[in-house]
Motif scaffolding. Sequence first.
Motif, short mmCIF file in Angstrom:
data_model
loop_
_atom_site.label_atom_id
_atom_site.label_comp_id
_atom_site.label_asym_id
_atom_site.label_seq_id
_atom_site.Cartn_x
_atom_site.Cartn_y
_atom_site.Cartn_z
N GLU A 33 2.60 -27.28 34.60
CA GLU A 33 2.28 -27.71 35.79
C GLU A 33 0.97 -28.50 35.55
N TRP A 142 1.00 -25.88 42.87
CA TRP A 142 0.88 -24.65 42.19
C TRP A 142 -0.18 -23.85 42.14
N LYS A 143 -0.42 -22.79 42.43
CA LYS A 143 -1.55 -22.05 42.82
C LYS A 143 -1.96 -20.95 41.64
N SER A 167 0.83 -18.56 42.47
CA SER A 167 1.71 -18.75 41.68
C SER A 167 1.64 -18.39 40.22
N ARG A 177 3.02 -15.93 35.28
CA ARG A 177 3.34 -16.38 36.32
C ARG A 177 4.36 -15.36 37.12
N THR A 179 7.29 -14.47 39.88
CA THR A 179 8.27 -14.84 40.57
C THR A 179 8.42 -14.70 41.95
N ARG A 180 8.93 -15.45 42.56
CA ARG A 180 9.28 -15.34 44.23
C ARG A 180 10.28 -14.34 44.37
#
Length: 180
Positions: A33, A142-143, A167, A177, A179-180
Motif C-alpha cells: 500500500e 489505507w489507514k 486497515s 492487517r 480484515t473487514r
Amino acid sequence: MANKKAELRKRFRRERQDRFIPASFSLLLSAPEIKSAKIIATYISRRDEPDTEELNHELLKRGINLILPRVDGKVLQWVEWSGDASTLVEAKGLLEPIGPPLTDISSIDVVIVPALHIDRDGYRLGQGGGFYDRALVSMPGWKVGLVHSGEITGEPLPREEHDVRLSAAATPDLIVRFTR
C-alpha cells in the motif's frame, strides 16, 4: 465510556514512558500500500509517540507527496509538506504545516495515524481529541496506526459510535492487517 477511555489513556501513557525506546518504522515502507501510493498523509511525531521523522523523509525521497494535518477548530485540514522544517509552526505543542489546505482528500492513498494502543479489531485509542476519527471517516485510503512494540492488544478497547476502524497497525517489527 469517556471515563474508561480517559483511564486507559493515563495508563497507556505511563506504560509508554516506562518502556519508550526510539525505533525505526522502515518496515512499513515495504508494505504494498505504501509502495504504490502517490499521496500519503502522515504526521510529525511528538514526545513519546512513534518517531515519524525517518519515515517521512524516506517517503519524500521516494517522490511521494506528503500531507500533514493542521488543526482548524474541531477538524483537521490536510496540507502538502515538502520536508522543509521552516514551513512548520508550533501550535499547542504540535508542529503544523503552513499553506493552503488540500480540497480533495479522496486523492490520499494512505493515512498514517498516531495511537496509544490498537486492539485486535483495528480500533485505536488516540490522545482524546477525536480529530483523527472525525477526519478518517471521510478518507477512503489505507489507514494505518503507528504504535510501539507491545501496544497492539488482544483486549478490545472501549469504542464509541464515532470511532473509526483502521486497515492496519504497524510497530517497528510488525504490520498487522485487519480484515473487514
